[in-house]
Design a protein around this motif. Structure first.
Motif, PDB file in Angstrom:
ATOM      1  N   ARG A  53      43.003  45.069  27.552  1.00 29.73           N
ATOM      2  CA  ARG A  53      44.250  45.816  27.752  1.00 29.73           C
ATOM      3  C   ARG A  53      44.171  46.826  28.896  1.00 29.73           C
ATOM      4  NH1 ARG A  53      47.089  46.867  21.832  1.00 29.73           N
ATOM      5  NH2 ARG A  53      47.220  44.650  21.243  1.00 29.73           N
ATOM      6  N   PRO A  54      43.108  47.650  28.959  1.00 33.28           N
ATOM      7  CA  PRO A  54      43.041  48.565  30.109  1.00 33.28           C
ATOM      8  C   PRO A  54      42.854  47.838  31.432  1.00 33.28           C
ATOM      9  CG  PRO A  54      41.026  48.683  28.801  1.00 33.28           C
ATOM     10  CD  PRO A  54      42.006  47.904  28.005  1.00 33.28           C
ATOM     11  N   VAL A  55      42.199  46.674  31.405  1.00 26.88           N
ATOM     12  CA  VAL A  55      42.051  45.879  32.623  1.00 26.88           C
ATOM     13  C   VAL A  55      43.426  45.449  33.118  1.00 26.88           C
ATOM     14  CG1 VAL A  55      41.015  43.820  33.641  1.00 26.88           C
ATOM     15  CG2 VAL A  55      39.779  45.079  31.867  1.00 26.88           C
ATOM     16  N   MET A  56      44.268  44.972  32.192  1.00 25.68           N
ATOM     17  CA  MET A  56      45.611  44.554  32.563  1.00 25.68           C
ATOM     18  C   MET A  56      46.446  45.729  33.070  1.00 25.68           C
ATOM     19  SD  MET A  56      48.029  42.402  32.973  1.00 25.68           S
ATOM     20  CE  MET A  56      47.923  40.850  32.093  1.00 25.68           C
ATOM     21  N   ALA A  60      48.075  45.822  36.726  1.00 24.77           N
ATOM     22  CA  ALA A  60      49.529  45.930  36.900  1.00 24.77           C
ATOM     23  C   ALA A  60      49.886  46.876  38.033  1.00 24.77           C
ATOM     24  CB  ALA A  60      50.172  46.396  35.596  1.00 24.77           C
ATOM     25  N   SER A  61      48.999  47.840  38.317  1.00 25.45           N
ATOM     26  CA  SER A  61      49.277  48.802  39.385  1.00 25.45           C
ATOM     27  C   SER A  61      49.108  48.191  40.767  1.00 25.45           C
ATOM     28  CB  SER A  61      48.346  50.018  39.243  1.00 25.45           C
ATOM     29  OG  SER A  61      46.994  49.651  39.506  1.00 25.45           O
ATOM     30  N   ALA A  62      48.504  46.996  40.837  1.00 25.51           N
ATOM     31  CA  ALA A  62      48.244  46.362  42.133  1.00 25.51           C
ATOM     32  C   ALA A  62      49.301  45.332  42.500  1.00 25.51           C
ATOM     33  CB  ALA A  62      46.869  45.695  42.106  1.00 25.51           C
ATOM     34  N   VAL A  63      50.303  45.155  41.640  1.00 30.41           N
ATOM     35  CA  VAL A  63      51.344  44.157  41.898  1.00 30.41           C
ATOM     36  C   VAL A  63      52.717  44.822  41.822  1.00 30.41           C
ATOM     37  CG1 VAL A  63      49.912  42.301  40.962  1.00 30.41           C
ATOM     38  CG2 VAL A  63      51.515  43.488  39.460  1.00 30.41           C
ATOM     39  N   PHE A  64      53.733  44.091  42.231  1.00 26.38           N
ATOM     40  CA  PHE A  64      55.105  44.570  42.105  1.00 26.38           C
ATOM     41  C   PHE A  64      55.622  44.159  40.736  1.00 26.38           C
ATOM     42  CE2 PHE A  64      55.014  43.972  46.863  1.00 26.38           C
ATOM     43  CZ  PHE A  64      55.027  45.331  47.167  1.00 26.38           C
ATOM     44  N   LEU A  65      55.792  45.127  39.847  1.00 33.20           N
ATOM     45  CA  LEU A  65      56.186  44.810  38.483  1.00 33.20           C
ATOM     46  C   LEU A  65      57.621  44.306  38.382  1.00 33.20           C
ATOM     47  CD1 LEU A  65      54.480  47.643  36.406  1.00 33.20           C
ATOM     48  CD2 LEU A  65      53.823  45.228  36.586  1.00 33.20           C
ATOM     49  N   ASP A  66      58.406  44.535  39.416  1.00 30.26           N
ATOM     50  CA  ASP A  66      59.776  44.028  39.362  1.00 30.26           C
ATOM     51  C   ASP A  66      59.862  42.551  39.711  1.00 30.26           C
ATOM     52  OD1 ASP A  66      59.113  44.325  42.012  1.00 30.26           O
ATOM     53  OD2 ASP A  66      61.014  45.257  42.602  1.00 30.26           O
ATOM     54  N   GLU A  67      58.692  41.939  40.027  1.00 24.97           N
ATOM     55  CA  GLU A  67      58.692  40.507  40.310  1.00 24.97           C
ATOM     56  C   GLU A  67      57.473  39.771  39.739  1.00 24.97           C
ATOM     57  OE1 GLU A  67      56.634  40.335  44.724  1.00 24.97           O
ATOM     58  OE2 GLU A  67      58.811  40.614  44.615  1.00 24.97           O
ATOM     59  N   ALA A 205      41.354  42.804  43.668  1.00 21.65           N
ATOM     60  CA  ALA A 205      41.267  41.366  43.917  1.00 21.65           C
ATOM     61  C   ALA A 205      42.570  40.666  43.549  1.00 21.65           C
ATOM     62  CB  ALA A 205      40.101  40.767  43.137  1.00 21.65           C
ATOM     63  N   VAL A 206      43.149  41.036  42.412  1.00 19.14           N
ATOM     64  CA  VAL A 206      44.425  40.450  41.990  1.00 19.14           C
ATOM     65  C   VAL A 206      45.496  40.707  43.045  1.00 19.14           C
ATOM     66  CG1 VAL A 206      46.319  40.640  40.327  1.00 19.14           C
ATOM     67  CG2 VAL A 206      43.951  40.526  39.521  1.00 19.14           C
ATOM     68  N   GLY A 207      45.583  41.951  43.505  1.00 19.33           N
ATOM     69  CA  GLY A 207      46.574  42.296  44.507  1.00 19.33           C
ATOM     70  C   GLY A 207      46.366  41.560  45.813  1.00 19.33           C
ATOM     71  N   GLN A 208      45.099  41.384  46.204  1.00 14.72           N
ATOM     72  CA  GLN A 208      44.808  40.714  47.464  1.00 14.72           C
ATOM     73  C   GLN A 208      45.163  39.233  47.403  1.00 14.72           C
ATOM     74  OE1 GLN A 208      44.045  42.237  50.204  1.00 14.72           O
ATOM     75  NE2 GLN A 208      43.805  40.397  51.460  1.00 14.72           N
TER      76      GLN A 208
END
Length: 232
Positions: A53-56, A60-67, A205-208
């Motif tokens: 859960r804390p990993v997620m 989540a802060s590395a992506v655009f949550l509105d998409e 890494a997720v964001g990249q």
């Protein structure tokens, strides 16, 4: 042997959607750890599931949550069980496809979940995998990783696991993947020590993968461009 990706059987749910915006253009799906063998039912309150859960949250802060849709694979059983977790991961992605269509997916898994995520990269929607301390035996398949971005992260106190990860990454690169290995100094066990480093690096890494930035010189990008093990 890899499992062919398949549709989710009617009446079963393999994907737990944690966040779904009105317009979905990408997805991040987590896969928690588990034992090699256990036919006990998997439950969301078990420690291995709670650990993600804390990993997620940080990812989540590395992506655009509105998409970006955030989801979690719902295993039928706690254990790997000769590839049962891999099957559940593929079922979850197929369910995601029916829900929001053909969007890019990044899989974020720990331990057994990291192994399942790497195998589930056979699904055409998977663009990248971040595997945290993945449980990788020798000889794991890598052909499914061609064209994907793969990051393996390990703690520094398990030399055998690091060596397996390096060989795996080398074979993945030969198969056409962009693959790197990062070691978290004093980062074990269970990602409990220096947890913020595990979380931030995985999120980076997720964001990249979902939002590539040209000319970016983060340690994640350096690992993808290097055949050496890098330490964070």
């Amino acid at each position: 042997m890899l499992v062919r990706w398949q549709e989710t059987p009617p009446g079963e749910t393999a994907l737990w959607v944690r966040h779904r915006p009105e317009s979905v253009r990408a997805a991040v799906v987590t896969l928690h750890s588990g034992p090699i063998a256990s036919d006990a039912p998997a439950r969301p309150w078990q420690l291995s599931a709670l650990r993600m859960r804390p990993v997620m949250r940080v990812a989540a802060s590395a992506v655009f949550l509105d998409e970006t849709l955030l989801g979690q694979v719902r295993y039928r059983q706690r254990g790997w069980n000769d590839g049962g977790a891999e099957v559940d991961a593929l079922r979850a992605i197929s369910e995601l496809n029916r829900l929001v269509g053909d969007i890019p997916v990044v899989l974020l898994g720990q331990g057994m979940g990291g192994r399942a995520a790497l195998r589930a990269a056979i699904h055409p929607q998977v663009r990248g995998v971040v595997a945290l301390a993945p449980s990788l035996p020798e000889g794991e398949p890598v052909s499914q990783l061609a064209g994907r971005s793969i990051l393996l992260m390990h703690e520094d106190d398990i030399a055998a696991a690091r060596a397996v990860a390096m060989r795996y990454a080398e074979r993945a690169r030969a198969a056409g993947a962009r693959a790197g290995v990062l070691v978290v100094r004093h980062g074990g066990p269970g990602m409990l020590r220096r947890a913020s480093v595990w979380h931030r690096t995985a999120a980076l890494a997720v964001g990249q993968v979902l939002r590539p930035r040209t000319g970016h010189s983060s340690l994640v990008c350096q690992s993808w461009d290097s055949s050496s093990l890098l330490v964070v």
